[in-house]
Motif scaffolding. Structure first.
Motif, mmCIF file in Angstrom:
data_model
loop_
_atom_site.group_PDB
_atom_site.id
_atom_site.type_symbol
_atom_site.label_atom_id
_atom_site.label_comp_id
_atom_site.label_asym_id
_atom_site.label_seq_id
_atom_site.Cartn_x
_atom_site.Cartn_y
_atom_site.Cartn_z
ATOM 1 N N ASN A 8 0.931 -0.998 -0.011
ATOM 2 C CA ASN A 8 0.038 -0.135 0.020
ATOM 3 C C ASN A 8 0.752 1.196 0.048
ATOM 4 O O ASN A 8 0.542 2.007 0.689
ATOM 5 C CB ASN A 8 -0.885 -0.075 1.328
ATOM 6 N N VAL A 9 1.889 1.230 -0.913
ATOM 7 C CA VAL A 9 2.798 2.456 -0.941
ATOM 8 C C VAL A 9 2.265 3.610 -1.706
ATOM 9 O O VAL A 9 1.990 3.338 -2.801
ATOM 10 C CB VAL A 9 4.291 1.825 -1.238
ATOM 11 N N SER A 10 2.396 4.577 -1.042
ATOM 12 C CA SER A 10 2.029 5.982 -1.671
ATOM 13 C C SER A 10 3.292 7.093 -1.540
ATOM 14 O O SER A 10 3.677 6.926 -0.624
ATOM 15 C CB SER A 10 0.754 6.638 -1.533
ATOM 16 N N THR A 15 0.986 18.240 -4.399
ATOM 17 C CA THR A 15 -0.249 17.934 -5.031
ATOM 18 C C THR A 15 0.117 16.351 -5.937
ATOM 19 O O THR A 15 -0.760 16.015 -6.479
ATOM 20 C CB THR A 15 -0.901 18.783 -5.801
ATOM 21 N N LEU A 16 1.223 16.303 -6.316
ATOM 22 C CA LEU A 16 1.726 15.329 -7.525
ATOM 23 C C LEU A 16 1.886 13.916 -6.685
ATOM 24 O O LEU A 16 2.586 13.506 -5.792
ATOM 25 C CB LEU A 16 2.988 15.786 -7.964
ATOM 26 N N THR A 17 1.090 13.054 -7.482
ATOM 27 C CA THR A 17 1.076 11.698 -6.908
ATOM 28 C C THR A 17 2.056 10.996 -7.551
ATOM 29 O O THR A 17 1.815 10.582 -8.781
ATOM 30 C CB THR A 17 -0.207 11.189 -6.707
ATOM 31 N N ALA A 18 3.005 10.480 -7.004
ATOM 32 C CA ALA A 18 4.088 9.653 -7.761
ATOM 33 C C ALA A 18 3.919 8.431 -7.844
ATOM 34 O O ALA A 18 3.952 7.611 -8.859
ATOM 35 C CB ALA A 18 5.500 9.939 -7.423
ATOM 36 N N LEU A 19 3.418 7.923 -6.674
ATOM 37 C CA LEU A 19 2.897 6.267 -6.193
ATOM 38 C C LEU A 19 1.742 6.315 -5.662
ATOM 39 O O LEU A 19 1.555 7.226 -4.756
ATOM 40 C CB LEU A 19 3.981 5.510 -5.553
ATOM 41 N N ASP A 20 0.399 5.671 -6.171
ATOM 42 C CA ASP A 20 -0.689 5.616 -5.495
ATOM 43 C C ASP A 20 -1.059 4.177 -5.083
ATOM 44 O O ASP A 20 -1.289 3.365 -5.795
ATOM 45 C CB ASP A 20 -1.796 6.226 -6.660
ATOM 46 N N ARG A 21 -0.758 3.909 -3.794
ATOM 47 C CA ARG A 21 -1.148 2.774 -3.099
ATOM 48 C C ARG A 21 -0.921 1.526 -3.887
ATOM 49 O O ARG A 21 -1.715 0.639 -4.354
ATOM 50 C CB ARG A 21 -2.811 2.751 -3.053
ATOM 51 N N VAL A 22 0.541 1.426 -4.032
ATOM 52 C CA VAL A 22 0.984 0.337 -4.902
ATOM 53 C C VAL A 22 1.297 -0.886 -4.033
ATOM 54 O O VAL A 22 1.700 -0.673 -2.863
ATOM 55 C CB VAL A 22 2.430 0.561 -5.518
ATOM 56 N N THR A 59 4.347 0.535 3.593
ATOM 57 C CA THR A 59 5.486 0.118 3.976
ATOM 58 C C THR A 59 6.150 -1.008 3.039
ATOM 59 O O THR A 59 5.665 -1.571 2.217
ATOM 60 C CB THR A 59 5.530 -0.935 5.383
ATOM 61 N N VAL A 60 7.625 -0.821 2.885
ATOM 62 C CA VAL A 60 8.269 -1.826 2.141
ATOM 63 C C VAL A 60 9.122 -2.505 2.733
ATOM 64 O O VAL A 60 9.821 -2.119 3.493
ATOM 65 C CB VAL A 60 9.097 -1.031 0.832
ATOM 66 N N SER A 61 9.135 -3.824 2.477
ATOM 67 C CA SER A 61 10.267 -4.696 3.424
ATOM 68 C C SER A 61 11.163 -5.611 2.601
ATOM 69 O O SER A 61 10.341 -6.183 1.293
ATOM 70 C CB SER A 61 9.620 -5.338 4.551
ATOM 71 N N ILE A 62 12.273 -5.964 2.807
ATOM 72 C CA ILE A 62 12.993 -6.520 1.781
ATOM 73 C C ILE A 62 13.567 -7.925 2.616
ATOM 74 O O ILE A 62 14.367 -7.326 3.789
ATOM 75 C CB ILE A 62 14.102 -5.881 0.947
#
Lengths: 304, 280, 272
Positions: A8-10, A15-22, A59-62
């Motif tokens: 769920n990464v944003s 105002t610019l959205t580079a990533l939207d709930r990925v 969140t991102v985990s590796i």
């Protein structure tokens, strides 16, 4: 075991959205292609993996390490070919690799790595004099230091000639055979197609699709695109073409002179026949492999 | 707790308005300069409560302007542009909106007063003065009084803002009040004295003195009250038409204080009430 | 412990670019000159040499530090090499500590080598040389440099604009290294409404504020070792206790922690 877990990464800049709930996961051992046109947010995603950029949410985990809280632990098992880097002008190629070896507490022979990426001869030249392609190979060599469990490659073929791109593919395959997970981003379909087990398509900051290449092609209807030059056509005919078996999409080109159709290989003739039946004069006829752009069109509801 | 959201929004909005910001800087700078210059221009113990009187002219000019500017647009601007409807379509009730605006914009004003006056106070005390318990308490009272003075004009502006339907009218009303109360009020006094003299109602010998009831009315303007409270309580002055021993009790500093507090509370309450019952 | 890789690379960079050698030559030359010129007056007590060196170092070492440090982080950010360095398992703290340690070495070696070479001249030209004090003085000079290095690196972490870092770093040098005493005097004078008599016996806080610049702390510490130089201003009988040498040492340390800390806070939270 999961190599990369994106939840769920944003990322928003004002105002610019580079990533939207990925959100997606990459399993260990996979070769995962991250596909999208320039500006879709691929590099932002990778920069979040590297903790160069902090996500607005999600969140991102590796390998189970949160990239934001334990970034260095995550990076210990990673080899990275980042985007937008530049090399240290005053260091030689060999010194670069030595720096990488020190950084990872690895024990490797710099020349072997340089040989593997094909710049052994330039090992003792200053990297400031390298071409873009050589720099790219050098950084790939640095990424390979320490036999990483995960290779992150951001547009790895940038600046490489076709030969170099092929070598890059070989290395990716070799690394995968060694057991490494490979995550690479590209805006070129063929590269991804050639090596990837699975593909995620990013479009305008959203994950438009995630599937195997075959799966994508299948849902594309065989991935053939017809370009039919016509003299005069009624919009209604397009609907009847779209209703044909094996036809994915049919639309009029921008100048209104061509009908463009994505369909399965078998349906090509049916389309032409249908046009003829509808009384449309076909003056020229061409088939293409479906380009990535068409694929995006299919996945993003046809932005044309 | 949604008034907090509004308060922080309004605080930042005020901060973003260049005019208000520069005026606030000007106010703070004027206070600091006052505090800096005061010890040089005075003799004897600099800490002896005369600083308040020294600053009165500056404060009675700048603070009303700042107070009104901060509030006159608070409601009407948002109402006219339709943002108010938007605001109230979110889960905010009207009390939240007004209270939030009060805290947000008022907080901006209060911040200016507090920073300016405490900075000035420090410059007065150091290095020539000294600090004692009584002087600290008296200075705190002075700061409170000045805050209340700011609140008077802030309240007037808010009332205007809730009572008008267009920004233009609010602007006219706000500057009207400022013009009448701050700029020409003294002239009104001289003018009325002149008129009464011409009409033969008062004794024409100079200096013309107004009858007490008129003095009371004229002296009920917030700035005059503020000045009188400072003279009466802080400086212990017992001269002039208001504070001399012969003046009637209702011209004295205690009544002034009561009227002043009415000014500080009533406009705010009126503005608040009006906004609650009015149609949007 | 991965800062070592960064420190090593940073240090080797200066070896390769010959910065280190140039600095060694510069310091050896400067100190030899001071050692020779210092005894021409006929005064051959070693405090003579220390006094001159202290004054020269106070101006020169901070400048060298600032030049060494101000580009440390911002340059890598502007050019993009930081993406390369941080794609390895270094934390951002490792990156900063590595830079700080590497460049501290680049500063320390020329200073110490210069002092070592000069010691030969000093032994020959001057009266008895107290070995321990001479050593302490050398180390203090390094510490002075390190504090300015921390300030420069701290500034380097604050923004991505090289121009602002440059202005900030050289501004810090001018303010803290050159004009500090004058600025404090000016402040006191303004507060006292330009009554100049106050400068004869300034208030205690002003004395402390004077000491707070790394250069003044350095002077104070040198005075504690050799009882000479501008630091004697703090050793008059009516000096307050808080301008003692250990306070000066704490202040120098505090500069390092403060400058690196503030810079790091900002750096660790920003997107690259």
């Amino acid at each position: 075991m999961v190599a990369i877990q994106v939840e769920n990464v944003s990322k928003r800049y004002g105002t610019l959205t580079a990533l939207d709930r990925v959100g997606f996961t990459v399993e260990e051992g996979e070769i995962f292609g991250f596909l999208g046109p320039n500006g879709a947010g691929k590099s932002t995603m990778i920069n979040i993996f590297l903790d160069f950029v902090r996500p607005t949410e999600g969140t991102v985990s590796i390998f189970g390490h949160n990239c934001q809280q334990e970034g260095h632990l995550a990076r210990e098992r990673m080899g990275v070919l980042p985007e937008g880097y530049s090399v240290y002008d005053r260091l030689t190629g060999r010194q670069h690799v030595e720096f990488a070896i020190n950084s990872k507490d690895a024990d490797e022979e710099p020349m072997k790595l340089l040989e593997r990426v094909g710049i052994r001869d330039a090992a003792d030249r200053k990297a400031g004099g390298y071409s873009k392609g050589m720099a790219q190979r050098l950084v790939l060599a640095m990424a390979l230091v320490g036999k990483p469990d995960l290779l992150i490659l951001d547009e790895p073929t940038t600046g490489l000639d076709p030969n170099g791109a092929r070598e890059m593919r070989t290395i990716i395959t070799e690394e995968s055979e060694r057991g490494a997970t490979v995550f690479f981003s590209s805006h070129i379909l063929e590269q991804v197609e050639a090596v990837c087990d699975r593909v995620g398509i990013l479009y305008q900051g959203e994950l438009a699709a995630i599937d195997t290449i075959e799966g994508l092609r299948e849902s594309m209807g065989g991935g053939t695109k017809l370009q039919i030059t016509v003299n005069d056509i009624d919009e209604g005919v397009l609907d009847s073409i779209e209703s044909l078996d094996g036809v994915e999409n049919a639309w009029l080109s921008n100048d209104g002179r061509k009908v463009e159709v994505t369909c399965s290989n078998d349906a090509k003739l049916d389309v032409v026949i249908a046009l003829d039946d509808a009384g449309v004069d076909v003056s020229d006829f061409r088939t293409d492999e479906a380009s990535l752009e068409d694929m995006f069109a299919a996945y993003t509801g046809g932005s044309r | 707790m949604s008034w907090r959201t509004i308060a922080s929004k309004d605080y930042h909005e005020s901060k973003d308005s260049r005019l208000v910001r520069y005026l606030l800087y000007l106010f703070v700078a004027a206070c600091l300069i006052g505090g800096y210059v005061f010890p040089v221009t005075t003799t004897g113990d600099v800490t002896k409560d005369r600083f308040a009187g020294f600053m009165t002219a500056t404060i009675t000019l700048l603070l009303p302007l700042l107070g009104i500017l901060l509030s006159y647009n608070a409601i009407v601007g948002e109402r006219e542009s339709g943002r108010l409807a938007l605001l109230l379509s979110l889960p905010h009730n009207r009390q939240d909106v007004v209270f939030g605006k009060l805290v947000g914009r008022g907080g901006f004003l209060a911040l200016g007063v507090i920073v300016g006056l405490f900075g000035a106070g420090a410059l007065v005390i150091y290095p020539f003065g000294s600090v004692s318990a009584t002087s600290t308490v008296s200075y705190l009272a002075y700061v409170l009084l000045t805050l209340a003075f700011g609140a008077v004009y802030f309240g007037i502006g808010l009332t205007i803002s809730t009572a008008t339907v267009s920004k233009q009218r609010a602007t006219v009303a706000a500057f009207g009040v400022f013009f009448v109360f701050v700029i020409v009020w003294d002239a009104i006094r001289d003018g009325s004295a002149f008129l009464l003299d011409q009409a033969g109602l008062i004794d024409g010998t100079l200096p013309q003195e107004l009858p007490n009831w008129l003095l009371f009315l004229h002296g009920a303007e917030p700035g005059m009250l503020y000045e009188r409270i400072i003279e009466g309580f802080f400086e212990g002055s017992e001269s002039g038409p208001y504070l001399s021993a012969e003046a009637p009790w209702y011209l004295g500093e205690w009544v002034a204080l009561v009227v002043f507090l009415v000014w500080a509370v009533v406009p705010l309450l009126v503005g608040y009430r009006r906004f609650e019952v009015t149609d949007l | 412990m991965n800062w070592r890789a960064i420190a090593r690379k940073d240090f080797l960079d200066s070896v390769r670019s010959r910065t280190l050698w140039a600095l060694v030559a510069l310091f050896v030359g400067l100190l030899a000159l001071i050692a020779y010129a210092g005894q021409l007056t006929g005064e051959t007590d070693v405090t003579q040499f220390v006094g001159f060196t202290g004054e020269a170092f106070a101006l020169f070492v901070p400048l060298v530090s600032v030049v060494l440090g101000y580009k440390a982080v911002v340059d890598e950010r502007e050019s993009g090499t930081i993406a390369l360095a941080l794609s390895f398992p270094h934390t951002r703290a490792d990156f900063v500590i590595g830079k700080f340690v590497g460049r501290s070495l680049v500063l320390a070696i020329p200073v110490l080598v210069g002092m070592l070479v000069a010691s030969v001249l000093v032994v020959v030209l001057y009266d008895s040389v107290p070995v321990f004090e001479y050593l302490v003085f050398s180390v203090l000079s390094v510490v002075l440099g390190v504090s300015f290095l921390a300030i420069a690196i701290g500034l380097s972490m604050l923004t991505t604009s090289g121009r602002r870092v440059t202005a900030g770093a050289f501004g810090a040098y001018i303010v803290l290294g050159v004009l500090w005493s004058e600025l404090i005097d000016a402040l006191v004078l303004i507060l006292w409404r330009f009554d100049a008599t106050v400068l004869v016996s300034p208030p205690e806080w002003a004395t402390f504020a004077q000491l707070a610049s790394p250069v003044e702390s350095y002077h104070r510490l040198v005075t504690a070792v050799f009882d000479t130089g501008p630091g004697t201003a703090y050793t008059t009988p009516d000096s307050p206790w808080f301008v003692d040498a250990w306070v000066a040492a704490l202040l120098l340390l505090a500069w390092v922690v403060f400058a690196l800390g503030v810079g790091y806070l900002r750096f660790s939270r920003s997107d690259l």
